[in-house]
Scaffold this motif. Structure first.
Motif, short mmCIF file in Angstrom:
data_model
loop_
_atom_site.label_atom_id
_atom_site.label_comp_id
_atom_site.label_asym_id
_atom_site.label_seq_id
_atom_site.Cartn_x
_atom_site.Cartn_y
_atom_site.Cartn_z
N SER A 2 3.88 -6.46 -8.14
CA SER A 2 3.97 -6.53 -9.60
C SER A 2 3.15 -5.41 -10.24
CB SER A 2 3.53 -7.90 -10.11
OG SER A 2 2.17 -8.11 -9.88
N GLU A 3 2.05 -5.04 -9.60
CA GLU A 3 1.23 -3.95 -10.12
C GLU A 3 1.99 -2.62 -10.05
OE1 GLU A 3 -3.33 -2.27 -9.60
OE2 GLU A 3 -2.50 -3.61 -8.07
N VAL A 4 2.69 -2.37 -8.97
CA VAL A 4 3.50 -1.16 -8.84
C VAL A 4 4.61 -1.18 -9.89
CG1 VAL A 4 5.11 0.11 -7.37
CG2 VAL A 4 3.00 -0.78 -6.40
N LEU A 5 5.29 -2.31 -10.03
CA LEU A 5 6.36 -2.41 -11.02
C LEU A 5 5.82 -2.17 -12.43
CD1 LEU A 5 8.31 -5.50 -9.64
CD2 LEU A 5 9.10 -3.12 -9.69
N HIS A 6 4.67 -2.74 -12.73
CA HIS A 6 4.07 -2.55 -14.05
C HIS A 6 3.78 -1.07 -14.32
CE1 HIS A 6 1.62 -3.32 -17.58
NE2 HIS A 6 0.67 -2.58 -17.03
N ASN A 7 3.29 -0.37 -13.30
CA ASN A 7 2.96 1.05 -13.46
C ASN A 7 4.17 1.97 -13.38
OD1 ASN A 7 0.13 0.81 -13.81
ND2 ASN A 7 -0.12 0.53 -11.62
N ALA A 8 5.24 1.51 -12.74
CA ALA A 8 6.39 2.39 -12.50
C ALA A 8 7.50 2.27 -13.54
CB ALA A 8 6.97 2.11 -11.11
N ILE A 9 7.71 1.08 -14.06
CA ILE A 9 8.82 0.86 -14.99
C ILE A 9 8.35 1.12 -16.41
CG2 ILE A 9 10.51 -0.77 -15.89
CD1 ILE A 9 10.41 -2.15 -13.15
N PHE A 38 8.92 -5.44 4.24
CA PHE A 38 9.55 -5.69 2.94
C PHE A 38 9.01 -4.75 1.87
CE2 PHE A 38 9.48 -7.55 -1.27
CZ PHE A 38 10.82 -7.79 -1.48
N HIS A 39 7.70 -4.64 1.76
CA HIS A 39 7.11 -3.83 0.70
C HIS A 39 7.52 -2.37 0.79
CE1 HIS A 39 4.44 -3.31 4.08
NE2 HIS A 39 3.65 -2.47 3.42
N LEU A 40 7.68 -1.86 2.00
CA LEU A 40 8.08 -0.46 2.19
C LEU A 40 9.53 -0.24 1.77
CD1 LEU A 40 6.47 0.06 5.70
CD2 LEU A 40 5.51 0.73 3.48
N ILE A 41 10.40 -1.13 2.26
CA ILE A 41 11.82 -1.03 1.91
C ILE A 41 11.99 -1.22 0.40
CG2 ILE A 41 14.12 -2.03 2.27
CD1 ILE A 41 12.98 -3.04 5.04
N PHE A 42 11.29 -2.20 -0.13
CA PHE A 42 11.35 -2.49 -1.56
C PHE A 42 10.96 -1.27 -2.39
CE2 PHE A 42 9.20 -3.77 -5.47
CZ PHE A 42 10.20 -4.51 -6.09
N LEU A 43 9.82 -0.66 -2.06
CA LEU A 43 9.35 0.49 -2.83
C LEU A 43 10.29 1.68 -2.70
CD1 LEU A 43 5.52 0.31 -2.10
CD2 LEU A 43 6.68 -0.21 -4.27
N LEU A 114 4.60 6.58 0.28
CA LEU A 114 5.34 6.05 -0.88
C LEU A 114 4.50 6.08 -2.16
CD1 LEU A 114 7.22 3.15 0.88
CD2 LEU A 114 8.28 5.12 -0.24
N ILE A 115 3.24 5.71 -2.04
CA ILE A 115 2.37 5.72 -3.23
C ILE A 115 2.18 7.16 -3.71
CG2 ILE A 115 0.03 5.24 -4.07
CD1 ILE A 115 1.90 2.75 -3.73
N ASP A 116 2.01 8.10 -2.80
CA ASP A 116 1.92 9.52 -3.18
C ASP A 116 3.23 9.98 -3.84
OD1 ASP A 116 -0.64 9.68 -2.19
OD2 ASP A 116 -0.07 10.69 -0.32
N TYR A 117 4.35 9.56 -3.28
CA TYR A 117 5.66 9.92 -3.81
C TYR A 117 5.82 9.40 -5.24
CZ TYR A 117 10.75 10.74 -3.64
OH TYR A 117 12.04 11.17 -3.87
N TYR A 118 5.43 8.17 -5.46
CA TYR A 118 5.46 7.59 -6.80
C TYR A 118 4.54 8.38 -7.74
CZ TYR A 118 8.19 3.30 -6.10
OH TYR A 118 9.21 2.40 -5.89
N SER A 119 3.34 8.68 -7.27
CA SER A 119 2.37 9.40 -8.11
C SER A 119 2.87 10.77 -8.53
CB SER A 119 1.05 9.56 -7.35
OG SER A 119 0.47 8.31 -7.09
N LEU A 120 3.60 11.43 -7.64
CA LEU A 120 4.11 12.76 -7.95
C LEU A 120 5.36 12.73 -8.83
CD1 LEU A 120 3.66 14.38 -4.44
CD2 LEU A 120 2.46 15.04 -6.54
N PRO A 128 -2.12 1.55 -7.12
CA PRO A 128 -2.40 0.11 -7.26
C PRO A 128 -3.77 -0.27 -6.72
CG PRO A 128 -0.26 0.47 -6.26
CD PRO A 128 -0.94 1.80 -6.32
N LYS A 129 -4.48 -1.07 -7.49
CA LYS A 129 -5.77 -1.58 -7.03
C LYS A 129 -5.58 -2.57 -5.90
CE LYS A 129 -7.82 -0.90 -11.53
NZ LYS A 129 -8.27 -1.53 -12.77
N SER A 130 -4.41 -3.18 -5.86
CA SER A 130 -4.11 -4.17 -4.83
C SER A 130 -3.63 -3.54 -3.52
CB SER A 130 -3.05 -5.15 -5.35
OG SER A 130 -1.90 -4.45 -5.73
N LEU A 131 -3.70 -2.24 -3.41
CA LEU A 131 -3.23 -1.54 -2.21
C LEU A 131 -3.92 -2.05 -0.96
CD1 LEU A 131 -1.22 0.62 -1.43
CD2 LEU A 131 -3.00 2.32 -1.74
N SER A 132 -5.20 -2.29 -1.03
CA SER A 132 -5.92 -2.80 0.14
C SER A 132 -5.41 -4.18 0.54
CB SER A 132 -7.43 -2.82 -0.13
OG SER A 132 -7.72 -3.65 -1.24
#
Length: 139
Positions: A2-9, A38-43, A114-120, A128-132
């Motif tokens: 949800s944190e990724v979705l919040h930051n991405a959409i 799941f999280h990898l495919i989803f992202l 994926l996180i780097d790809y999103y950031s770029l 995401p703070k929840s990455l860990s």
């Protein structure tokens, strides 16, 4: 996620195709026990709806993160050959495929990619703070 979705959409309007994807993905998650990728495919699949899904070309050995394309030579913003091979394996993966094809270490590499790809590709995207937590749950 949800944190990724919040930051991405960033859309304010209605997006039926994105909603359908999210609904389908989370329903799949609710009804399956083996979900380690799941999280990898989803992202990765989410990038289709955000407008920067990788342009697939299996003939090239490097993936260029800023342009989202495979290229024949290495550049400053490319994945290594090994990372690109791993990334190609993820591109070919679907939710219903065997979820145990990556090791925990490989999943961490892919998540970082994926996180780097999103950031770029998304202006103002925050890591995401929840990455860990994701790393711990899905490793």
């Amino acid at each position: 996620m949800s944190e990724v979705l919040h930051n991405a959409i960033k859309e304010d309007g209605k997006n039926d195709t994105l909603f359908t994807y999210l609904e389908t993905a989370f329903n799949w998650l609710d009804h399956h026990e083996e979900t380690s990728n799941f999280h990898l495919i989803f992202l990765l699949q989410l990038t289709r709806y955000l407008g920067f899904y990788p342009q697939n070309s299996s003939e090239y050995e490097y993936f260029e993160l800023t342009e989202g394309v495979f290229i024949p030579f290495e550049s400053a913003s490319c994945l290594s050959k090994e990372q690109t091979t791993l990334f190609k394996s993820l591109i070919d993966l679907k939710f219903e495929d065997d979820q145990k094809i990556f090791t925990g270490f490989q999943r961490q590499i892919l998540l970082n990619i994926l996180i780097d790809y999103y950031s770029l590709n998304i202006e103002g995207f925050k890591k995401p703070k929840s990455l860990s937590v994701l790393k711990e749950v899905f490793s």
